[in-house]
Write a protein that holds these residues in place. Structure first.
Motif, PDB file in Angstrom:
ATOM      1  N   PRO A   1       9.941 -19.285   4.825  1.00 15.50           N
ATOM      2  CA  PRO A   1      10.442 -18.186   5.275  1.00 15.50           C
ATOM      3  C   PRO A   1      10.081 -16.947   4.580  1.00 15.50           C
ATOM      4  O   PRO A   1       9.761 -15.713   5.131  1.00 15.50           O
ATOM      5  CB  PRO A   1      12.087 -18.198   5.623  1.00 15.50           C
ATOM      6  N   GLU A   2      10.350 -16.981   3.358  1.00 13.03           N
ATOM      7  CA  GLU A   2      10.293 -15.724   2.419  1.00 13.03           C
ATOM      8  C   GLU A   2       8.800 -15.422   2.418  1.00 13.03           C
ATOM      9  O   GLU A   2       8.167 -14.205   2.504  1.00 13.03           O
ATOM     10  CB  GLU A   2      10.379 -16.131   0.881  1.00 13.03           C
ATOM     11  N   LEU A   3       7.699 -16.329   2.450  1.00 13.79           N
ATOM     12  CA  LEU A   3       6.339 -16.112   2.681  1.00 13.79           C
ATOM     13  C   LEU A   3       5.867 -15.649   3.836  1.00 13.79           C
ATOM     14  O   LEU A   3       5.310 -14.591   4.129  1.00 13.79           O
ATOM     15  CB  LEU A   3       5.636 -17.485   2.284  1.00 13.79           C
TER      16      LEU A   3
ATOM     17  N   THR B   1       5.413  -8.176   5.451  1.00 15.28           N
ATOM     18  CA  THR B   1       4.520  -7.357   6.314  1.00 15.28           C
ATOM     19  C   THR B   1       3.257  -6.820   5.501  1.00 15.28           C
ATOM     20  O   THR B   1       2.774  -5.820   6.122  1.00 15.28           O
ATOM     21  CB  THR B   1       5.242  -5.996   6.994  1.00 15.28           C
ATOM     22  N   THR B   2       3.331  -7.087   4.465  1.00 16.83           N
ATOM     23  CA  THR B   2       2.121  -6.692   3.395  1.00 16.83           C
ATOM     24  C   THR B   2       2.003  -5.147   3.356  1.00 16.83           C
ATOM     25  O   THR B   2       1.131  -4.556   3.349  1.00 16.83           O
ATOM     26  CB  THR B   2       0.588  -7.174   3.814  1.00 16.83           C
ATOM     27  N   CYS B   3       3.383  -4.416   3.477  1.00 19.75           N
ATOM     28  CA  CYS B   3       3.181  -3.117   3.699  1.00 19.75           C
ATOM     29  C   CYS B   3       3.043  -2.266   2.245  1.00 19.75           C
ATOM     30  O   CYS B   3       2.492  -0.984   2.116  1.00 19.75           O
ATOM     31  CB  CYS B   3       4.566  -2.374   4.189  1.00 19.75           C
ATOM     32  N   GLY B   4       3.126  -3.040   1.158  1.00 23.84           N
ATOM     33  CA  GLY B   4       2.816  -2.460   0.007  1.00 23.84           C
ATOM     34  C   GLY B   4       3.780  -1.634  -0.547  1.00 23.84           C
ATOM     35  O   GLY B   4       3.593  -1.011  -1.954  1.00 23.84           O
TER      36      GLY B   4
ATOM     37  N   PRO C   1      -0.595  -9.843  -3.100  1.00 25.59           N
ATOM     38  CA  PRO C   1      -1.501 -10.944  -3.553  1.00 25.59           C
ATOM     39  C   PRO C   1      -0.738 -12.134  -4.101  1.00 25.59           C
ATOM     40  O   PRO C   1      -1.262 -13.215  -3.533  1.00 25.59           O
ATOM     41  CB  PRO C   1      -2.308 -10.346  -4.699  1.00 25.59           C
ATOM     42  N   LEU C   2       0.298 -12.413  -4.606  1.00 25.38           N
ATOM     43  CA  LEU C   2       1.173 -13.364  -4.888  1.00 25.38           C
ATOM     44  C   LEU C   2       1.447 -14.106  -3.328  1.00 25.38           C
ATOM     45  O   LEU C   2       1.446 -15.275  -3.295  1.00 25.38           O
ATOM     46  CB  LEU C   2       2.554 -13.222  -5.688  1.00 25.38           C
ATOM     47  N   ILE C   3       2.155 -13.485  -2.504  1.00 23.29           N
ATOM     48  CA  ILE C   3       2.376 -13.881  -1.069  1.00 23.29           C
ATOM     49  C   ILE C   3       1.290 -14.747  -0.602  1.00 23.29           C
ATOM     50  O   ILE C   3       1.183 -15.432   0.111  1.00 23.29           O
ATOM     51  CB  ILE C   3       3.122 -12.791  -0.364  1.00 23.29           C
ATOM     52  N   VAL C   4       0.180 -13.599  -0.495  1.00 27.18           N
ATOM     53  CA  VAL C   4      -0.755 -13.979   0.367  1.00 27.18           C
ATOM     54  C   VAL C   4      -1.452 -15.262  -0.231  1.00 27.18           C
ATOM     55  O   VAL C   4      -2.158 -16.305   0.562  1.00 27.18           O
ATOM     56  CB  VAL C   4      -1.917 -12.963   0.645  1.00 27.18           C
ATOM     57  N   GLY C   5      -1.566 -15.445  -1.373  1.00 24.86           N
ATOM     58  CA  GLY C   5      -2.149 -16.689  -2.074  1.00 24.86           C
ATOM     59  C   GLY C   5      -1.383 -17.819  -1.778  1.00 24.86           C
ATOM     60  O   GLY C   5      -2.115 -18.822  -1.581  1.00 24.86           O
ATOM     61  N   MET C   6      -0.173 -17.656  -1.592  1.00 22.28           N
ATOM     62  CA  MET C   6       0.668 -18.874  -1.181  1.00 22.28           C
ATOM     63  C   MET C   6       0.433 -19.181   0.051  1.00 22.28           C
ATOM     64  O   MET C   6       0.328 -20.382   0.781  1.00 22.28           O
ATOM     65  CB  MET C   6       2.054 -18.804  -1.652  1.00 22.28           C
TER      66      MET C   6
ATOM     67  N   PRO D   1      11.171  -9.085  -2.448  1.00 23.80           N
ATOM     68  CA  PRO D   1      10.285  -8.989  -3.620  1.00 23.80           C
ATOM     69  C   PRO D   1      10.480  -9.362  -4.642  1.00 23.80           C
ATOM     70  O   PRO D   1      10.052  -9.963  -5.622  1.00 23.80           O
ATOM     71  CB  PRO D   1       9.046  -7.804  -3.239  1.00 23.80           C
ATOM     72  N   ARG D   2      11.421  -8.645  -5.247  1.00 20.14           N
ATOM     73  CA  ARG D   2      12.032  -8.781  -6.728  1.00 20.14           C
ATOM     74  C   ARG D   2      12.143 -10.377  -7.042  1.00 20.14           C
ATOM     75  O   ARG D   2      12.058 -10.833  -8.100  1.00 20.14           O
ATOM     76  CB  ARG D   2      13.309  -7.959  -6.867  1.00 20.14           C
TER      77      ARG D   2
END
Lengths: 261, 701, 165
Positions: free
Chosen positions: B359-361, B365-368, B382-387, B310-311
């Motif tokens: 693959p990154e996207l 697991t959206t574990c937060g 939200p950045l990941i889900v947006g893409m 994520p970083r």
């Protein structure tokens, strides 16, 4: 290259099938119906061919007006336009009439390739594609699991129980596909929105040039005489393992007997 | 004599003018850097982050100045280190401002001096201490980067340059002070307790040399501050601006809620495909990152060595923005900026595929855990889900395994290929029937609790055991409850998190429509994903319900004595460890109820895994991952299962059907299925409770 | 507090400030300070500093807020990178290193009346400060010389391909 695919709108095979005992016919509720999953394989294969060689994919469907929901699904996947033959007098048509109707429309399109499923996922007659090939005077390649087009030649692999057979034919050709031909794409939302704007050419029997009297239940040359429920018997056999290894032989023998292996 | 000192002692006219003159250059550079960043953020979509200003300010002070999110139990070393550097630096900065106020404002304008007497002595004491804080903090940082080298920390030249500059500034300060003291040797010199011994040493040198060295070091110190200030905006040192802005303008809505795409059928762009598709606040998010790596520490993909970190994802977007912003593309230390340009550089890159790989996207697991641990409220999910949304809705690209999930949701209203008519089939295994809402409504019977079973609980054979246990508990406790039966539909959670917002909206609206037909007091569900959707995502589409997780209800029933636990139950007497579901714990802050339930089990001890509560490692099943193949890195579920097994417990208590499925596989995967098992807390409670006569024979399954 | 957003919008829409104006402001501030210090007025310092700050911050913000032009300045900095690092390092640590080394001279010339205990503490502090300065500055300097202006990897080292979805 022009490819025609056949698309049938059928009761969702995942739901319990409801049969009208008087008419001896499946009850078709449009809200519980979908594009035949079997047809999705053919559509995907056609789309991949068109993407590779250029050209257009046209869907042809025979069914009630509500069948446009199924056609939209095909369009969301990427089919450009569609022809829907819908006429009250077509209700109860048999396989032969269906093939006549479809092939007369397909003939007017003069396609290079016609792709259909091996059989529909509701009636499972599997007779329409063969009849259409005869009526269209095209060679038919059946049970196809892969299609290669090179110029005017089609090379296809036919699924077999223990392998596959490679066959070749000249265009135009009719191909029936199996589930291993391609993994149907899930339409993107953008595709669904675009599908709403694509043209569906709705024709009645007159436009197709078939006499209403010879179509539908009235003109059907086959009749359903009786319908009955399938009795599924669950047979369970427990083989105890006594440590001697005999149980393995016993299981193998049983499976051989059942022709499972 | 009153203790004080002469400000600008031993500084000539050149220095007196220079100290102001040289302000101009760093100020231009700093203002440029800040303005250009804000200019770039403004390329994003509008989003209102200016509401609740007083709450925002109070929270921002708590989380930054008071280090509320920086010093944490899970990151004590880094937290203390930051505290020392921050407060050392801030105190010294305030000290400089105090001198400025005395020298340039109160004395020349008002003829009033306060920089003397006890205030002066206290000032000297504090400044000398602040210098030590700064130096110790910097040395801790050095030690961490060079000796400890934790996995989540990577070092770029910028990190070391900044540390060196901070350290040098403090040392210079002591030296300048030391030389002045060596010459003046005030009676109160010892109050400057670090410089005083140095001054004793310098005192032995000729005064001329001391004065000369004072001048040289004064100039050097003055110019170093200006260089530092000029470098500020082109390094991670900009974070006092960007991170503070991000904390101040943080998201105030529930963490578990993913924004809807409003009017999706009319939307021009679906999800995020270009930089401009992010909201301005999301762009600010990426600039607020100073790569502390805390998002990685408990990230399931980082822990199992997958491409997604994520970083790096955040830094990649920020690097892309820098490319678009022109000047920052020449950023210092670019080659060694380990994350920003991981996939190459240039403003012409595609965002998806060019800046961030697919693959990154898909690995998320959206574990937060990233959002929970980010000290500056960056929102990675939200950045990941947006893409993902763009990939699914616009491009129709996603892991092939998901196709069936979408098709099933569309046709069967559940991710599984079971007809809706079979949804309530599990009730046939109960001793007493479970009424359905429709029947109760038709007969005019009041219903207190609506049991929202969820798709996994309804169809998945393992999770049906949880459902049965919970239903039997509710029946035994005399709870007046009913289910939706075949009317129940998926809340849309998996579709939403996979990025199929369209399908998710259809599912959610359908579910709300069904729920709104009936009246009941509250909803109970054993699925944290359903719980999260109902609690956080349904209100804005007209579904306002009180919803509790089954762990909360069971805890309440035990507490009120409606369920009695049998001290002689056949329940295994052993040790249990509890796994926090992400959507219950991190997203909805319920850590205690399930623990309290487990602790109340008779004859059962409880041990915690090393990663627990908000540091719990995800099971790997969220964000639609349960339906996808795990092809990269180690298996998350096995990693977590092994962690549970290593506690020495015999049972893993789960409180989520997704976790249940993941751990059933994970425990098998590590070959421990004969010594270790996973059970839902409802099963554990049912196994050990005093059963009513008609349930005597019914085992949990 | 939607007003904040409005203020923001308005501030960016009104481009009444010009770059030469800002720079003139800076020059004015410098002049005020210089004259004030020569004349020993005192009050001019805060006035001049404020004028310089406003001028320079406005100038920076103005450039930052306009569309990026291909920045020649970064190329310039890049090509002189190592020299700039060397000069800045000299300015930053030169005097302090000399001072810390010279400090030991105090020990040698130290008179008999000196407080040896305090002096030893002084030496200890000097040694400590010298040590940590040398270590940190040396690491920063070598990293800066090695890495600062190396060009960025344009070809990704890691897999970047779209996987078949």
């Amino acid at each position: 290259m022009k490819i025609v695919v056949c698309a049938k709108f059928i009761p969702d095979p995942n739901l319990a099938l409801v049969v009208d005992p008087d008419k001896k016919r499946v009850v078709r509720d449009p809200s519980q119906s979908i594009l035949d999953p079997g047809d999705e394989f053919g559509i995907e294969a056609a789309l991949q061919l068109a993407e590779k060689h250029g050209g257009e994919v046209v869907a042809v469907s025979m069914g009630p007006e509500s069948a446009d929901a199924g056609i939209r699904r095909a369009m969301a996947m990427g089919v450009e336009r569609a022809i829907l033959i819908t006429d009250q007098s077509l209700e109860g048509s048999d396989a032969l009439t269906t093939a006549e109707v479809l092939s007369s429309v397909i003939a007017s399109e003069a396609p290079d390739i016609v792709v259909t499923a091996t059989e529909s996922t509701d009636a499972y007659t599997g007779m329409v594609p063969g009849a259409m090939a005869a009526m269209l005077d095209m060679p038919q390649l059946t049970f196809v699991r892969s299609i290669e087009v090179d110029g005017q030649t089609v090379t296809a692999q036919r699924d077999y129980e223990n392998g596959y057979q490679t066959v070749r034919a000249a265009l135009p050709v009719l191909i029936t596909v199996t589930a291993s031909v391609a993994e149907p794409r899930y339409p993107s939302f953008k595709g669904m929105m675009q599908a709403k704007k694509k043209p569906i050419d709705t024709r009645d029997l007159g436009a197709v040039g078939i006499d209403a009297g010879s179509a539908g239940e009235a003109g059907a040359r086959e009749k359903v005489l009786d319908l009955s429920k399938v009795q599924i018997e669950k047979q369970t056999r427990v083989v105890e393992d006594d440590g001697t290894g005999d149980s393995v032989d016993e299981i193998v023998a049983y499976l051989k007997h059942a022709q499972a292996i | 004599m009153t203790p004080t000192r002469e400000i600008m002692w031993n500084v000539g006219l050149d220095g007196q003018i220079g100290v102001y003159l040289f302000l101009a250059i760093p100020f231009v550079l700093l203002a440029f850097g800040v303005a250009r960043r804000v200019w770039m953020w403004r390329k994003g979509q509008p989003e209102n982050r200016f509401d609740q200003m007083s709450n925002r300010i109070i929270g921002a002070l708590r989380d930054t100045v008071a280090h509320g999110r920086i010093v944490r139990k899970s990151s004590l070393y880094g937290g203390i280190m930051h505290f020392l550097i921050f407060w050392g630096f801030v105190l010294l900065f305030i000290g400089t401002i105090i001198v400025l106020i005395e020298h340039d404002i109160t004395v020349p304008l008002l003829g009033y001096s306060f920089y003397q007497g006890n205030f002066y002595l206290g000032y000297k004491l504090v400044m000398n201490a602040a210098g030590i804080m700064l130096i110790v903090g910097v040395l801790m940082a050095f030690y961490r980067r060079y000796a400890m080298q934790p996995d989540h920390i990577k070092t770029a030249p910028d990190d070391i340059i900044l540390l060196a500059l901070l350290l040098v500034l403090a040392v210079q300060g002591y030296l300048v002070q030391g030389f002045r003291l060596a010459v003046e040797m005030d009676e109160w010199a010892a109050w400057s307790f670090v410089s005083y011994p140095l001054a004793i040493l310098f005192q032995e040198l000729p005064e001329g040399l001391n004065r000369g060295l004072h001048t040289a070091n004064w100039w050097s110190h003055m110019l170093t501050t200006k260089i530092f200030l000029g470098y500020f905006a082109y390094s991670k040192m900009i974070h006092p601006f960007t991170s503070f802005a991000n904390v101040l303008l943080r998201r105030t809505r529930p963490l578990g809620k993913l924004e809807r795409i409003e009017d999706i059928e009319e939307a021009e762009t679906l999800g995020v495909a270009r930089l401009e598709d992010f909201t301005w606040a999301q762009l600010m998010n990426t600039d607020a990152c100073m790569h502390c790596g805390r998002c990685l520490e408990f990230c399931p993909t980082f822990v199992t060595n997958k491409p997604l970190r994520p970083r790096d994802l955040v830094l990649q977007v920020s690097g892309y923005m820098a490319d678009k912003g022109g000047v920052f593309s020449g950023e210092l230390g670019q080659a060694d900026n380990f994350a920003r340009f991981r996939h190459g550089s240039g403003p012409e890159r595609e965002l998806i595929g060019g800046v961030i790989s697919q693959p990154e996207l898909w690995d998320c697991t959206t574990c937060g855990a990233c959002m929970e641990h980010c000290p500056v409220y960056i929102e990675h999910v939200p950045l990941i889900v947006g893409m993902r949304r763009n990939l699914v809705l616009e491009q129709g690209e996603f892991p092939a395994e998901v196709t069936n999930v979408f098709n099933n949701l569309e046709r069967m209203s559940s991710p599984y290929q079971f007809p809706p008519s079979q949804r309530a089939d599990w009730t046939k295994r109960l001793e007493q029937p479970v009424p359905e809402m429709a029947e109760q409504a038709a007969s005019g019977t009041d219903v207190e609790v609506l049991f929202f079973v969820g798709c996994l609980g309804s169809f998945d054979s393992r999770n049906q055991r949880t459902t049965l246990a919970l239903a039997r508990i509710l029946q035994a406790a005399g709870v007046n409850f009913a289910i939706l039966g075949k009317e129940e539909t998926c809340t849309g959670d998996p579709a939403k998190r996979i990025g199929n917002e369209y399908l998710a909206q259809i599912m959610a609206e359908q579910t709300v429509e069904t729920l709104n037909q009936y009246s009941f007091k509250k909803i109970v569900t054993a699925c944290p994903h359903c719980f999260n959707a109902i609690a956080n995502e349904f209100p804005e589409i007209g579904g306002n319900y009180e919803v509790v997780h089954h762990s909360q209800l069971i805890n309440e029933l035990i507490g009120s004595g409606k369920i009695r636990l049998d001290p002689n139950s056949e329940m295994m007497k052993g040790t249990v460890t509890y796994h926090d579901p992400c959507y219950l714990g991190r997203y909805n802050k319920e850590y205690d109820a399930p623990r309290s339930v487990v602790q109340s089990l008779p004859g059962t001890g409880m041990v915690e895994m090393p990663r627990n509560r908000n540091t719990a490692l995800c099971c790997g099943g969220g964000g639609g991952r349960m339906f996808m193949e795990e092809t990269r890195g180690a298996r998350i579920n096995q990693t977590r299962a092994q962690e549970a097994i290593d506690t020495g417990a015999q049972t893993l208590a789960a409180a989520c059907p997704f976790c249940m499925t993941m751990f059933e596989d994970g425990i098998n995967g590590v070959g421990a299925d004969d010594v270790f098992e996973v059970k839902d807390i409802a099963e554990l409670v049912y196994d050990s409770m005093v059963k009513p006569p008609d349930q005597e024979t019914g085992a949990a399954d | 507090m939607a007003s904040l957003a409005t203020i923001w919008g308005r501030a960016t829409a009104n481009r009444k400030v010009s770059l030469p104006g800002c720079l003139a402001f800076v020059a004015l501030g410098v002049l005020i300070i210089a004259v004030g210090e020569v004349q020993d007025w005192g009050w001019t310092r805060i006035v001049g500093a404020t004028v310089i700050s406003i001028g320079s911050i406005a100038a920076g913000a103005l450039i930052g807020w306009s569309d990026p032009v291909r920045p020649r300045i970064t190329y310039l900095i890049s090509s002189w990178g190592k020299a700039i690092v060397a000069i800045l390092t000299l300015i930053i640590v030169g005097p302090m290193l000399i001072a810390l080394v010279v400090a030991f001279g105090g020990l040698i010339v130290g008179g008999a009346e000196a407080d040896t205990g305090l002096m030893l503490i002084g030496v200890l502090i000097a040694v400590l400060l010298l040590g940590i300065t040398l270590v940190t500055v040396a690491s920063a300097f070598s990293l800066a010389m090695r890495g600062l202006w190396r060009s960025r990897p344009d070809e990704a080292g890691e897999t970047n391909g779209r996987h078949s979805a």
